[in-house]
Design a protein around this motif. Structure first.
Motif: not given
Length: 160
Positions: A46-55
Motif C-alpha cells: 500500500l505504501i508503494r501504491l501511494k508513492d508518487k514515484n511509483t506506478k
C-alpha cells in the motif's frame, strides 16, 4: 485493457502479488515471507501504491485482473553516464494468461511512463531460478549487468 491501480485496489493487487511471492518461495530464502505476515506485506504494498514515484499497472480482462507490473523512479549517481533510473519491480501474470502478450503490454505501459518521466535506462532483477522470466526480459532487450549474491548471517534453526 491496462489500468493504473489505486490505493483502494490494494486487495486485488495483493492477490496478484501473492502469486509472485508464492512462485518464488522455493528459489532462495531471501524470497520467503513469514507465516501470518499478510498485514505487514499488504501495508508495504500500500505504501508503494501511494508513492508518487511509483506506478502499478494492471492488465484487466473483463472483470478479472490477470497481471501487473510495478515501475518506479530511482535516483542514480550523477557521476555515472546513466543518472535517471527507472526500476521494474514485481511483474506477474496469472499462469493461464502467460505467453499471450500481456506481460509485454504491461512492460510497454511502464516503459512509456518511465520514459515520459525522463529516465535514461531501466533496471530490474530476476531470480536466477526463473528461466522463463529471464527469457522474457531478454526478449525485450534487457541484458545482464550484475548478479546479486546473498549470504545469510543467521544460523539455521536446528531440528531437535
Amino acid at each position: 485493457m491496462i489500468v493504473e491501480a489505486l490505493p483502494e485496489d490494494i486487495d486485488d493487487i495483493y492477490s496478484l502479488w501473492r502469486i509472485l511471492l508464492d512462485y518464488h518461495q522455493g528459489h532462495h530464502p531471501v524470497f520467503r515471507y513469514k507465516p501470518g505476515s499478510d498485514h505487514v506485506l499488504k501495508t508495504e504494498l500500500l505504501i508503494r501504491l501511494k508513492d508518487k514515484n511509483t506506478k502499478v499497472f494492471v492488465y484487466q480482462q473483463e472483470d478479472e485482473w490477470v497481471g501487473m507490473i510495478i515501475a518506479s523512479l530511482k535516483n542514480a549517481s550523477a557521476g555515472f553516464k546513466f543518472t535517471n533510473k527507472g526500476y521494474i519491480a514485481e511483474t506477474v501474470i496469472k499462469e493461464k494468461y502467460r505467453g499471450s502478450g500481456i506481460g509485454k503490454e504491461l512492460f510497454e505501459a511502464a516503459r512509456k511512463w518511465l520514459s515520459d518521466k525522463g529516465v535514461d535506462h531501466i533496471e530490474l532483477q530476476v531470480s536466477v531460478h526463473n528461466p522463463s522470466g529471464l527469457s522474457f526480459w531478454e526478449s525485450l532487450g534487457f541484458t545482464p549487468s550484475t548478479q546479486v549474491m546473498v549470504l545469510s548471517l543467521q544460523e539455521p534453526k536446528r531440528k531437535k
